[in-house]
Design an enzyme around this catalytic site. Structure first.
Site, mmCIF file in Angstrom:
data_model
loop_
_atom_site.group_PDB
_atom_site.id
_atom_site.type_symbol
_atom_site.label_atom_id
_atom_site.label_comp_id
_atom_site.label_asym_id
_atom_site.label_seq_id
_atom_site.Cartn_x
_atom_site.Cartn_y
_atom_site.Cartn_z
ATOM 1 N N ASN A 23 -22.497 -11.871 -13.138
ATOM 2 C CA ASN A 23 -21.408 -12.800 -13.858
ATOM 3 C C ASN A 23 -20.101 -11.864 -14.203
ATOM 4 O OD1 ASN A 23 -19.814 -13.926 -15.983
ATOM 5 N ND2 ASN A 23 -21.207 -15.459 -16.208
ATOM 6 N N HIS B 260 -16.083 -11.282 -17.450
ATOM 7 C CA HIS B 260 -15.514 -10.411 -18.371
ATOM 8 C C HIS B 260 -14.396 -9.493 -17.699
ATOM 9 C CE1 HIS B 260 -17.548 -11.852 -21.625
ATOM 10 N NE2 HIS B 260 -18.733 -11.728 -21.142
ATOM 11 N N HIS C 111 -18.037 -18.586 -15.072
ATOM 12 C CA HIS C 111 -17.895 -19.856 -16.105
ATOM 13 C C HIS C 111 -16.615 -20.457 -16.038
ATOM 14 C CE1 HIS C 111 -19.647 -21.509 -20.203
ATOM 15 N NE2 HIS C 111 -18.985 -22.446 -19.599
ATOM 16 N N ARG D 86 -14.734 -22.221 -18.253
ATOM 17 C CA ARG D 86 -14.735 -22.861 -19.594
ATOM 18 C C ARG D 86 -13.581 -23.875 -19.959
ATOM 19 N NH1 ARG D 86 -18.392 -19.692 -23.186
ATOM 20 N NH2 ARG D 86 -17.837 -21.226 -24.798
ATOM 21 N N ARG E 42 -10.622 -19.293 -21.286
ATOM 22 C CA ARG E 42 -10.248 -17.856 -21.799
ATOM 23 C C ARG E 42 -10.619 -16.798 -21.022
ATOM 24 N NH1 ARG E 42 -15.790 -17.710 -25.878
ATOM 25 N NH2 ARG E 42 -14.926 -19.605 -26.641
ATOM 26 N N GLU F 139 -21.014 -21.802 -13.578
ATOM 27 C CA GLU F 139 -21.454 -22.183 -14.842
ATOM 28 C C GLU F 139 -20.435 -23.133 -15.535
ATOM 29 O OE1 GLU F 139 -22.331 -19.023 -17.541
ATOM 30 O OE2 GLU F 139 -23.468 -17.993 -16.120
ATOM 31 N N THR G 226 -22.099 -18.333 -24.439
ATOM 32 C CA THR G 226 -23.032 -19.285 -24.655
ATOM 33 C C THR G 226 -24.294 -19.061 -25.591
ATOM 34 O OG1 THR G 226 -22.516 -19.767 -22.389
ATOM 35 C CG2 THR G 226 -24.455 -21.020 -22.937
ATOM 36 N N GLU H 207 -32.656 -22.468 -15.219
ATOM 37 C CA GLU H 207 -32.168 -21.075 -15.725
ATOM 38 C C GLU H 207 -32.557 -20.773 -16.948
ATOM 39 O OE1 GLU H 207 -28.357 -19.252 -14.890
ATOM 40 O OE2 GLU H 207 -28.745 -17.864 -16.556
ATOM 41 N N HIS I 228 -29.205 -14.084 -19.475
ATOM 42 C CA HIS I 228 -28.382 -14.154 -20.881
ATOM 43 C C HIS I 228 -28.917 -12.898 -21.788
ATOM 44 C CE1 HIS I 228 -25.730 -15.234 -24.357
ATOM 45 N NE2 HIS I 228 -25.376 -15.878 -23.359
HETATM 46 N N1 PXP Z 1 -26.344 -17.148 -17.721
HETATM 47 C C1 PXP Z 1 -25.834 -17.946 -18.191
HETATM 48 C C2 PXP Z 1 -26.326 -19.253 -17.999
HETATM 49 C C3 PXP Z 1 -24.624 -17.451 -19.159
HETATM 50 O O1 PXP Z 1 -23.977 -18.657 -19.819
HETATM 51 C C4 PXP Z 1 -24.401 -16.241 -19.129
HETATM 52 C C5 PXP Z 1 -23.378 -15.766 -19.762
HETATM 53 O O2 PXP Z 1 -21.947 -16.154 -19.404
HETATM 54 C C6 PXP Z 1 -25.087 -15.343 -18.413
HETATM 55 C C7 PXP Z 1 -26.121 -15.675 -17.944
HETATM 56 C C8 PXP Z 1 -24.794 -14.174 -18.328
HETATM 57 O O3 PXP Z 1 -25.137 -13.257 -19.766
HETATM 58 P P1 PXP Z 1 -24.688 -12.029 -19.943
HETATM 59 O O4 PXP Z 1 -23.012 -11.685 -20.009
HETATM 60 O O5 PXP Z 1 -24.985 -11.610 -21.566
HETATM 61 O O6 PXP Z 1 -25.385 -10.908 -19.092
#
Ligand code: PXP
Length: 237
Positions: A7, A10, A43, A45, A49, A70, A101, A151, A191
């Site tokens: 992901n 960031h 994602h 959003r 953001r 996402e 999330t 997931e 997550h």
């Molecule tokens: N899976 C989902 C569905 C999420 O919403 C997120 C955060 O955007 C992640 C995985 C990744 O989470 P993390 O950034 O804590 O690794």
């Protein structure tokens, strides 16, 4: 071996801190692919953001591994997804004031709207995953909504305060995976996973893919993105 979805939200968070052009999440996706990741996750959003439509469009035309979007079930976002057509849509709950999330999707409470979105995605040949807590009644509803994947939310495992709690959360994830596989669902998880807590999750039989963001991008600040992705892939072996 379990697959790795990175992901890259960031990277865009850092860009948005200055509303500048860098760092570019599209560059990040290239490096993650070169390092061997199996999918790119973003994602979009509702408040934009971090990731925006420009990113999503460019990622759609440049990412060669699976592009996993996402998204909430808000009509505006669903319309964009149907137009841009990621390979997979992961439906997540979204609250504007949250930092990330927080919980899984409540498929029971929002069943009819979720099912409608799943059907719309399927008409566009987009696979659908539902991000849910490891709870049997939610898994059943995900199956009823015709999602291909769930997931499993690993946040409670990642945030466990001690060994007993962590073990209990791990057992819940193992059992939820078995239940979901028994129903014919495919299972991903994510997550809060990081370089210290990922191994137990990677060992769960039946989990196909782990989606990891914050830990990889954080490590990349110090060691570079390719090395951060490769080190995570090593842990998944
Ligand atoms: N899976 C989902 C569905 C999420 O919403 C997120 C955060 O955007 C992640 C995985 C990744 O989470 P993390 O950034 O804590 O690794």
């Amino acid at each position: 071996m379990v697959k790795l979805g990175v992901n890259i939200d960031h990277v865009a968070t850092l860009r948005q801190a200055r509303r500048e052009k860098e760092p570019d999440p599209v560059w990040a996706a290239v490096l993650c692919e070169l390092a061997g990741c199996h999918s790119i996750v973003v994602h979009l959003r509702e408040d934009r953001r971090h990731i925006n439509e420009r990113d999503l469009r460019l990622l759609r035309s440049t990412v060669k591994v699976k592009l996993n979007l996402e998204m909430s079930i808000a009509k505006e976002i669903v319309d964009i997804a149907c137009e841009i057509k990621p390979d997979q849509a992961t439906l997540v709950p979204e609250r504007r004031e949250e930092i990330t999330t927080e919980g899984g999707l409540d498929v029971i409470a929002y069943f009819s709207s979720i099912k409608e979105v799943v059907e719309r995605m399927h008409r566009e040949e987009i696979m659908v995953s539902l991000f849910i807590d490891p709870i049997e009644s939610q898994i059943k509803k995900a199956k009823e909504a015709h999602a291909e994947f769930i997931e499993l939310h690993t946040g409670a495992y990642a945030n466990a305060q001690n060994e007993v709690e962590r073990e209990r959360e791990l057992m819940r994830l193992i059992q939820a995976t078995q239940v979901a596989k028994g129903m014919g669902l495919r299972v991903n998880a994510g997550h809060g996973l990081n370089y210290l807590n990922v191994r137990n999750i990677a060992k769960i039989p039946g989990i196909e893919e782990l989606n990891i963001g914050h830990a990889i991008i954080s490590r990349a600040v110090f060691v570079g993105l390719e090395r951060a992705v490769k080190e995570m892939l090593e842990l998944l072996k």
